[in-house]
Design a protein around this motif. Sequence first.
Motif, PDB file in Angstrom:
ATOM      1  N   SER A  36      11.349  13.500 -12.701  1.00 30.14           N
ATOM      2  CA  SER A  36      11.825  13.478 -11.319  1.00 30.14           C
ATOM      3  C   SER A  36      11.641  14.852 -10.679  1.00 30.14           C
ATOM      4  CB  SER A  36      13.305  13.105 -11.269  1.00 30.14           C
ATOM      5  OG  SER A  36      13.523  11.829 -11.795  1.00 30.14           O
TER       6      SER A  36
ATOM      7  N   GLY B 139      21.148  13.574  -5.078  1.00 28.56           N
ATOM      8  CA  GLY B 139      21.362  12.650  -3.974  1.00 28.56           C
ATOM      9  C   GLY B 139      22.799  12.542  -3.542  1.00 28.56           C
TER      10      GLY B 139
ATOM     11  N   THR C 178      18.591  12.682  -9.616  1.00 31.91           N
ATOM     12  CA  THR C 178      18.918  12.290  -8.248  1.00 31.91           C
ATOM     13  C   THR C 178      20.199  11.482  -8.164  1.00 31.91           C
ATOM     14  OG1 THR C 178      16.567  12.268  -7.703  1.00 31.91           O
ATOM     15  CG2 THR C 178      18.050  11.146  -6.180  1.00 31.91           C
TER      16      THR C 178
END
Length: 314
Positions: A136, A230, A205
């Motif tokens: 990621s 996130g 995230t």
Amino acid sequence: MRAIVMKKTGGPEVLEISDVPELTPPRAHRVISVRKAGVNFADTHVRTGTYLADVELPYTPGNEVMGVDDQGRRVVALTRGGGYAEQVAAHRLTCWPVPDAVTDEQALALTLQGNTAWHLLHTCIKVSSTDTIVVSAAAGGVGTLAVQLAAQAGARVIGLASTPSRRALATELGASAVVDSRSDDLTEAVLDAAGGPVTAVLEMTGGQVHEQLLATLAPLGRMAVYGYAGGTPAPSSGRLLLERSLTVQGLWLPHLYSVRGALASSMETLFAAVAAGTLAPVLGQQWPLEQAAEAHRALENRTVTGKALLHVSD
């Protein structure tokens, strides 16, 4: 001395430059005159009050620094806060001399993010040449190093990034395939790029992305989780874990601070790789100390590629 002090949690505007007393180091600590301070997503969580550990206000963020210690040596150090300042106290077990062949900026990139990438791959995932691994934020501070380290271990790397230029960087660093991290169906996009299920995922995230990437794993696959940029941590689906015999492991680097030799060994390996030219930290934007708020805005807006840092002194 000058330091960034937050008196309350909130947006980047709570990061204010202040004059604070010089340090008297606790036992087993040394004072470092800071040249550069790393800016990391963990710092944004501290600022917003969503960090994994509580902090007492007023507080100076910053968990990694590069500077000169009280013996005149160039050093890097991991700290428990205090890094956004002209001086910081660092425990001797998380402070390492920088080899002459490694620049200040390279050394700082290796300290928190390099150690994180190395231990995600070698302590958590135990990466091997048989792996197909999803990384990621492949153009970020941890991601750019993880792509290189995983590829050098012989793994096939699928890099996730949000723009064409970031995906191009991931390819340049060793990713075999790249995926738009903002794909509507991220699971399907990864499966298409990989040609089927993957064996490992590095995930930072949280939220829906976590669940979508978990679904890309083959039976007996492994996921290492090292953040929730996130904003929403995601518990893994118990049913899917059972259906596919998956392993999900978290990594919070401070848990290795007291493990004797763990970080010293990885730092030695990372320094040697940079000195030999086999590992290339990607150096991002640099801001003066008093512009720490701008650095946080850039990090949260995903406009930083590679290592973000504050310039404190020469």
